[in-house]
Design a protein around this motif. Sequence first.
Motif, PDB file in Angstrom:
ATOM      1  N   ILE A  34       0.836  -1.204   0.000  1.00 26.61           N
ATOM      2  CA  ILE A  34       0.000   0.000   0.000  1.00 26.61           C
ATOM      3  C   ILE A  34       0.866   1.247   0.000  1.00 26.61           C
ATOM      4  O   ILE A  34       0.609   2.209  -0.738  1.00 26.61           O
ATOM      5  N   ALA A  35       1.914   1.246   0.839  1.00 28.50           N
ATOM      6  CA  ALA A  35       2.820   2.399   0.882  1.00 28.50           C
ATOM      7  C   ALA A  35       3.467   2.634  -0.475  1.00 28.50           C
ATOM      8  O   ALA A  35       3.614   3.778  -0.925  1.00 28.50           O
ATOM      9  N   ASP A  36       3.841   1.549  -1.157  1.00 28.64           N
ATOM     10  CA  ASP A  36       4.443   1.668  -2.491  1.00 28.64           C
ATOM     11  C   ASP A  36       3.420   2.159  -3.511  1.00 28.64           C
ATOM     12  O   ASP A  36       3.689   3.090  -4.281  1.00 28.64           O
ATOM     13  N   ARG A  37       2.266   1.530  -3.512  1.00 31.13           N
ATOM     14  CA  ARG A  37       1.243   1.863  -4.511  1.00 31.13           C
ATOM     15  C   ARG A  37       0.771   3.308  -4.380  1.00 31.13           C
ATOM     16  O   ARG A  37       0.591   4.019  -5.379  1.00 31.13           O
ATOM     17  N   GLU A  38       0.594   3.759  -3.152  1.00 34.74           N
ATOM     18  CA  GLU A  38       0.107   5.120  -2.921  1.00 34.74           C
ATOM     19  C   GLU A  38       1.228   6.147  -2.885  1.00 34.74           C
ATOM     20  O   GLU A  38       0.957   7.347  -2.789  1.00 34.74           O
ATOM     21  N   ASP A  39       2.473   5.664  -2.966  1.00 31.03           N
ATOM     22  CA  ASP A  39       3.643   6.548  -2.974  1.00 31.03           C
ATOM     23  C   ASP A  39       3.604   7.530  -1.803  1.00 31.03           C
ATOM     24  O   ASP A  39       3.742   8.750  -1.973  1.00 31.03           O
ATOM     25  N   VAL A  40       3.403   7.003  -0.599  1.00 32.35           N
ATOM     26  CA  VAL A  40       3.293   7.865   0.576  1.00 32.35           C
ATOM     27  C   VAL A  40       4.649   8.454   0.930  1.00 32.35           C
ATOM     28  O   VAL A  40       5.709   7.892   0.620  1.00 32.35           O
ATOM     29  N   ASP A  41       4.610   9.600   1.592  1.00 33.04           N
ATOM     30  CA  ASP A  41       5.835  10.285   2.011  1.00 33.04           C
ATOM     31  C   ASP A  41       6.269   9.870   3.413  1.00 33.04           C
ATOM     32  O   ASP A  41       7.433  10.035   3.773  1.00 33.04           O
ATOM     33  N   ALA A  42       5.314   9.380   4.209  1.00 31.91           N
ATOM     34  CA  ALA A  42       5.636   9.006   5.582  1.00 31.91           C
ATOM     35  C   ALA A  42       4.720   7.882   6.036  1.00 31.91           C
ATOM     36  O   ALA A  42       3.593   7.735   5.536  1.00 31.91           O
TER      37      ALA A  42
END
Length: 384
Positions: A34-42
């Motif tokens: 999910i962090a990768d797919r949504e390209d989150v900053d933190a």
Amino acid sequence: MKILHTADWHVGKVLKGRSRIDEHRSVLRELVAIADREDVDAVIVAGDVFDTSAPTPEAQSLVMPTLLQLREDGRQVVVLAGNHDNPHLFEVYRPVLGELGIHIVGTFRRPDQGGTLELTARTGESVRLAVLPFLSHRYVVRAAEVLSGTSAEHNRDYADRIAQLIGALTTGFAGDTVNLVTTHGTLPGGRFGGGEREAQSIFSYYFEATAFPASTQYAALGHLHRRQQMPGACPIWYSGSPMAVDFGEEGNTPGALLVTVEPGRPALVGEVTVRSARTLATVRGTLEKLEATAGDVGDAWLRVVVEEQPRPGLAEMVREILPNAIDIDIDERFRPVHARRRDPVDARTARGPGQLFRDYLAATNRHDDEVAALFDRLHDEVTS
């Protein structure tokens, strides 16, 4: 900037003697995806990373690579200790993981000593993140003060001092920065998920939403396992657990939160469902009814309530029909009278330390609700 808010992993949790480490591996892998797919900053992990203060090597070897994977691509990763975690163990992790860019906070820290993190998002915004790990009642309200005053006064003391600590950590919030708070605790009115540790979730551990100043653009909470928003002067959310911890949580929707925030504006919050763990379900009925519904339960872990008279081999019959049944009980209506109404001697031996202590106080004419409540807190702290 975009944030993945998650909490209450409880890695190492055992369900009726069954290891769930493979489920945790899948869940944490999904959170990374999910962090990768949504390209989150933190990524904020708001406590209860582990299920126990003495996590097994297997549990630790699962969590550490996950944190490193979340850190990839320059993401900020912040992890704080919850009431199930060992704050001192987190402080051991702190310098090592800190060298890798992962911020670990196990115990309360002053704003200038790691309690308020000053970060720069990949998108360029300046971020101020106040981090307050779970604090025991004994830590917040000094022992000398617990020996005097009423329970209500002690509860107010805890709430007031949590508010003071959050106030100190948020004094540097400014209009041109992203202002965030993360902590692990209980707000009044929050809906319990079902698997929370009761002695550290009752009124003695409540604090008010007014502790978060209006300048806070998002408050990321852990501890309650049901995902929910709390009323307040700023957006306040529990992310909930990414998997059902026990059968009390079978009605929850496991997941995490995606938070988009920029300076000067309240955060926008979206929910994301995590589907990797096996579901938990309760089924009930006669053997005939259970057999008729066996094809509808999939691979869920099952709590089975049998609506038949108890007899030798009944549990084995249930498991032949439902191989995933890990908790089998007889419906109250079909239990023998002696099983429903125990002999007083048996009931006494089945009582826990808290009830035995209350029995002692009553027998010696020393009953005191405040002393009993203090015993509960201290017992929970030394055994958790």
